[in-house]
Design a protein around this motif. Sequence first.
Motif, PDB file in Angstrom:
ATOM      1  N   GLU A 147       0.834  -1.213   0.000  1.00  0.00           N
ATOM      2  CA  GLU A 147       0.000   0.000   0.000  1.00  0.00           C
ATOM      3  C   GLU A 147       0.864   1.257   0.000  1.00  0.00           C
ATOM      4  O   GLU A 147       0.515   2.260  -0.645  1.00  0.00           O
ATOM      5  CB  GLU A 147      -0.934  -0.015   1.209  1.00  0.00           C
ATOM      6  N   THR A 148       1.979   1.195   0.696  1.00  0.00           N
ATOM      7  CA  THR A 148       2.903   2.339   0.711  1.00  0.00           C
ATOM      8  C   THR A 148       3.506   2.552  -0.676  1.00  0.00           C
ATOM      9  O   THR A 148       3.617   3.684  -1.155  1.00  0.00           O
ATOM     10  CB  THR A 148       4.026   2.103   1.740  1.00  0.00           C
ATOM     11  N   MET A 149       3.904   1.457  -1.328  1.00  0.00           N
ATOM     12  CA  MET A 149       4.432   1.550  -2.683  1.00  0.00           C
ATOM     13  C   MET A 149       3.416   2.190  -3.618  1.00  0.00           C
ATOM     14  O   MET A 149       3.756   3.064  -4.424  1.00  0.00           O
ATOM     15  CB  MET A 149       4.818   0.154  -3.198  1.00  0.00           C
ATOM     16  N   LYS A 150       2.186   1.765  -3.474  1.00  0.00           N
ATOM     17  CA  LYS A 150       1.126   2.312  -4.324  1.00  0.00           C
ATOM     18  C   LYS A 150       0.914   3.789  -4.038  1.00  0.00           C
ATOM     19  O   LYS A 150       0.759   4.608  -4.945  1.00  0.00           O
ATOM     20  CB  LYS A 150      -0.165   1.521  -4.111  1.00  0.00           C
ATOM     21  N   GLY A 151       0.894   4.146  -2.742  1.00  0.00           N
ATOM     22  CA  GLY A 151       0.676   5.538  -2.365  1.00  0.00           C
ATOM     23  C   GLY A 151       1.779   6.461  -2.844  1.00  0.00           C
ATOM     24  O   GLY A 151       1.530   7.623  -3.203  1.00  0.00           O
ATOM     25  N   LEU A 152       3.008   5.955  -2.863  1.00  0.00           N
ATOM     26  CA  LEU A 152       4.152   6.757  -3.316  1.00  0.00           C
ATOM     27  C   LEU A 152       4.386   6.631  -4.821  1.00  0.00           C
ATOM     28  O   LEU A 152       5.326   7.219  -5.351  1.00  0.00           O
ATOM     29  CB  LEU A 152       5.420   6.320  -2.571  1.00  0.00           C
ATOM     30  N   ASN A 153       3.535   5.824  -5.492  1.00  0.00           N
ATOM     31  CA  ASN A 153       3.685   5.582  -6.936  1.00  0.00           C
ATOM     32  C   ASN A 153       5.069   5.025  -7.245  1.00  0.00           C
ATOM     33  O   ASN A 153       5.726   5.422  -8.206  1.00  0.00           O
ATOM     34  CB  ASN A 153       3.446   6.879  -7.730  1.00  0.00           C
ATOM     35  N   TYR A 154       5.487   4.064  -6.407  1.00  0.00           N
ATOM     36  CA  TYR A 154       6.805   3.456  -6.576  1.00  0.00           C
ATOM     37  C   TYR A 154       6.666   2.101  -7.243  1.00  0.00           C
ATOM     38  O   TYR A 154       5.886   1.252  -6.811  1.00  0.00           O
ATOM     39  CB  TYR A 154       7.496   3.273  -5.225  1.00  0.00           C
ATOM     40  N   TYR A 155       7.455   1.891  -8.298  1.00  0.00           N
ATOM     41  CA  TYR A 155       7.479   0.606  -8.977  1.00  0.00           C
ATOM     42  C   TYR A 155       8.928   0.159  -9.094  1.00  0.00           C
ATOM     43  O   TYR A 155       9.783   0.925  -9.558  1.00  0.00           O
ATOM     44  CB  TYR A 155       6.860   0.709 -10.379  1.00  0.00           C
ATOM     45  N   PRO A 156       9.224  -1.072  -8.676  1.00  0.00           N
ATOM     46  CA  PRO A 156      10.613  -1.547  -8.774  1.00  0.00           C
ATOM     47  C   PRO A 156      11.053  -1.655 -10.226  1.00  0.00           C
ATOM     48  O   PRO A 156      10.236  -1.863 -11.119  1.00  0.00           O
ATOM     49  CB  PRO A 156      10.563  -2.938  -8.126  1.00  0.00           C
ATOM     50  N   SER A 157      12.324  -1.484 -10.457  1.00  0.00           N
ATOM     51  CA  SER A 157      12.869  -1.523 -11.814  1.00  0.00           C
ATOM     52  C   SER A 157      12.836  -2.936 -12.373  1.00  0.00           C
ATOM     53  O   SER A 157      13.465  -3.846 -11.831  1.00  0.00           O
ATOM     54  CB  SER A 157      14.313  -1.001 -11.820  1.00  0.00           C
ATOM     55  N   VAL A 158      12.095  -3.101 -13.453  1.00  0.00           N
ATOM     56  CA  VAL A 158      12.025  -4.406 -14.102  1.00  0.00           C
ATOM     57  C   VAL A 158      13.386  -4.803 -14.651  1.00  0.00           C
ATOM     58  O   VAL A 158      13.814  -5.949 -14.548  1.00  0.00           O
ATOM     59  CB  VAL A 158      10.968  -4.370 -15.232  1.00  0.00           C
ATOM     60  N   VAL A 159      14.059  -3.845 -15.258  1.00  0.00           N
ATOM     61  CA  VAL A 159      15.370  -4.129 -15.832  1.00  0.00           C
ATOM     62  C   VAL A 159      16.356  -4.542 -14.748  1.00  0.00           C
ATOM     63  O   VAL A 159      17.122  -5.494 -14.903  1.00  0.00           O
ATOM     64  CB  VAL A 159      15.909  -2.919 -16.616  1.00  0.00           C
ATOM     65  N   ALA A 160      16.310  -3.837 -13.609  1.00  0.00           N
ATOM     66  CA  ALA A 160      17.209  -4.185 -12.514  1.00  0.00           C
ATOM     67  C   ALA A 160      16.941  -5.595 -12.022  1.00  0.00           C
ATOM     68  O   ALA A 160      17.849  -6.366 -11.728  1.00  0.00           O
ATOM     69  CB  ALA A 160      17.051  -3.189 -11.367  1.00  0.00           C
ATOM     70  N   SER A 161      15.655  -5.963 -11.952  1.00  0.00           N
ATOM     71  CA  SER A 161      15.298  -7.321 -11.530  1.00  0.00           C
ATOM     72  C   SER A 161      15.849  -8.341 -12.501  1.00  0.00           C
ATOM     73  O   SER A 161      16.343  -9.393 -12.114  1.00  0.00           O
ATOM     74  CB  SER A 161      13.770  -7.454 -11.438  1.00  0.00           C
ATOM     75  N   ALA A 162      15.737  -8.031 -13.793  1.00  0.00           N
ATOM     76  CA  ALA A 162      16.210  -8.958 -14.811  1.00  0.00           C
ATOM     77  C   ALA A 162      17.719  -9.164 -14.705  1.00  0.00           C
ATOM     78  O   ALA A 162      18.210 -10.281 -14.859  1.00  0.00           O
ATOM     79  CB  ALA A 162      15.846  -8.442 -16.206  1.00  0.00           C
ATOM     80  N   LEU A 163      18.440  -8.083 -14.436  1.00  0.00           N
ATOM     81  CA  LEU A 163      19.898  -8.177 -14.375  1.00  0.00           C
ATOM     82  C   LEU A 163      20.353  -9.002 -13.185  1.00  0.00           C
ATOM     83  O   LEU A 163      21.458  -9.539 -13.179  1.00  0.00           O
ATOM     84  CB  LEU A 163      20.509  -6.765 -14.310  1.00  0.00           C
ATOM     85  N   THR A 164      19.526  -9.121 -12.161  1.00  0.00           N
ATOM     86  CA  THR A 164      19.882  -9.931 -11.002  1.00  0.00           C
ATOM     87  C   THR A 164      19.352 -11.343 -11.135  1.00  0.00           C
ATOM     88  O   THR A 164      19.351 -12.109 -10.191  1.00  0.00           O
ATOM     89  CB  THR A 164      19.327  -9.295  -9.708  1.00  0.00           C
ATOM     90  N   GLY A 165      18.867 -11.696 -12.340  1.00  0.00           N
ATOM     91  CA  GLY A 165      18.417 -13.057 -12.584  1.00  0.00           C
ATOM     92  C   GLY A 165      16.963 -13.303 -12.255  1.00  0.00           C
ATOM     93  O   GLY A 165      16.494 -14.432 -12.339  1.00  0.00           O
ATOM     94  N   LYS A 166      16.235 -12.287 -11.874  1.00  0.00           N
ATOM     95  CA  LYS A 166      14.832 -12.451 -11.526  1.00  0.00           C
ATOM     96  C   LYS A 166      13.976 -12.267 -12.771  1.00  0.00           C
ATOM     97  O   LYS A 166      14.366 -11.615 -13.721  1.00  0.00           O
ATOM     98  CB  LYS A 166      14.428 -11.442 -10.454  1.00  0.00           C
TER      99      LYS A 166
END
Length: 331
Positions: free
Chosen positions: A39-58
Amino acid sequence: MKATIYDVAKEAGVSIATVSKVINQTGKISEATRVKVLETMKGLNYYPSVVASALTGKRTETLGLLVPDISNPFFSEIARTIEDRAHDRGMSVIMCSTDDNAEKEKKYIELLQRKQVDGLIVASGFQDKKLLNDLKRNNIPLVMLSLDDPSLDVTTVSVDDYKGGFEAASHLLSLGHRNIAIIGEEVHSSRMRILGFRDAFEMYGEQFDERNLLRTTASLSNGSESVKKFLQQDNPPTAVFACNDLIAIGAIQGARELAVSVPDDLSIIGFDNTILATTTVPALTTVAQPMGDMGNKVVDILIEEIHRRVVTRERILFTPKLIVRGTTKEK
């Protein structure tokens, strides 16, 4: 200023490690804490970096879809089904239209790899098979749609094109037509439909006139021009099998321009059963592909492969169905 993971942690009153665990769905986090962080992420309009996730193997929870021509209703309709199914499974889709162009194929494959898609659906004849084999060697999950190529060690989802062509010919032959033209494409699916069509002629004890076969690319204008060539010859056909609906509807338009009545003077049957088939006057007799089932299946199989729950390659063949409407009648 764009929110960061540090802002989320501070606002939610938790550690950065806890936020990271919620994002990556790892570790033991209480449901209350997980909900609070989301809910905090949504309220702050924060989205994790997809590219960063991909580079870490996720995983990026993204699929790539390659189609030859999005203006063809078959591909646009099945692409919508794929997108809807992917969304239901928590995935997004990046779609690219290759125009059956080898340079575009290479460009889009490179683009999708840069985007770190989790897997690919290839709904295209694909000019450069080496690209696809390279993807498999690099262990990128890949499923073929509407293309059955034994040279590629991948799962394929398609309709029984041979049976569809056989059904189309059987329908026209049962109506008394013998002088029948075919307008097809130079692609695998079209070749199989033509093969089935020819074999139905043999079953009826008839000989198909190879001069009545014309190959083109799928468009309304090509369908129109092709049927005009047939209708302006000395012994014009009484029926036409178009290997997809787009060509069939173009053929209806071409016949109309020559004041040839469909179906009184010329019967026309298509293949696909796209939405266009019901918008023509009269409505188009066609061979239906179960596009919804095919689109759902290809997404489900690819996701299974992404999660490494599939160890064998499959050849999944759906059964086509003849839909009789107003463009065919007895000779």
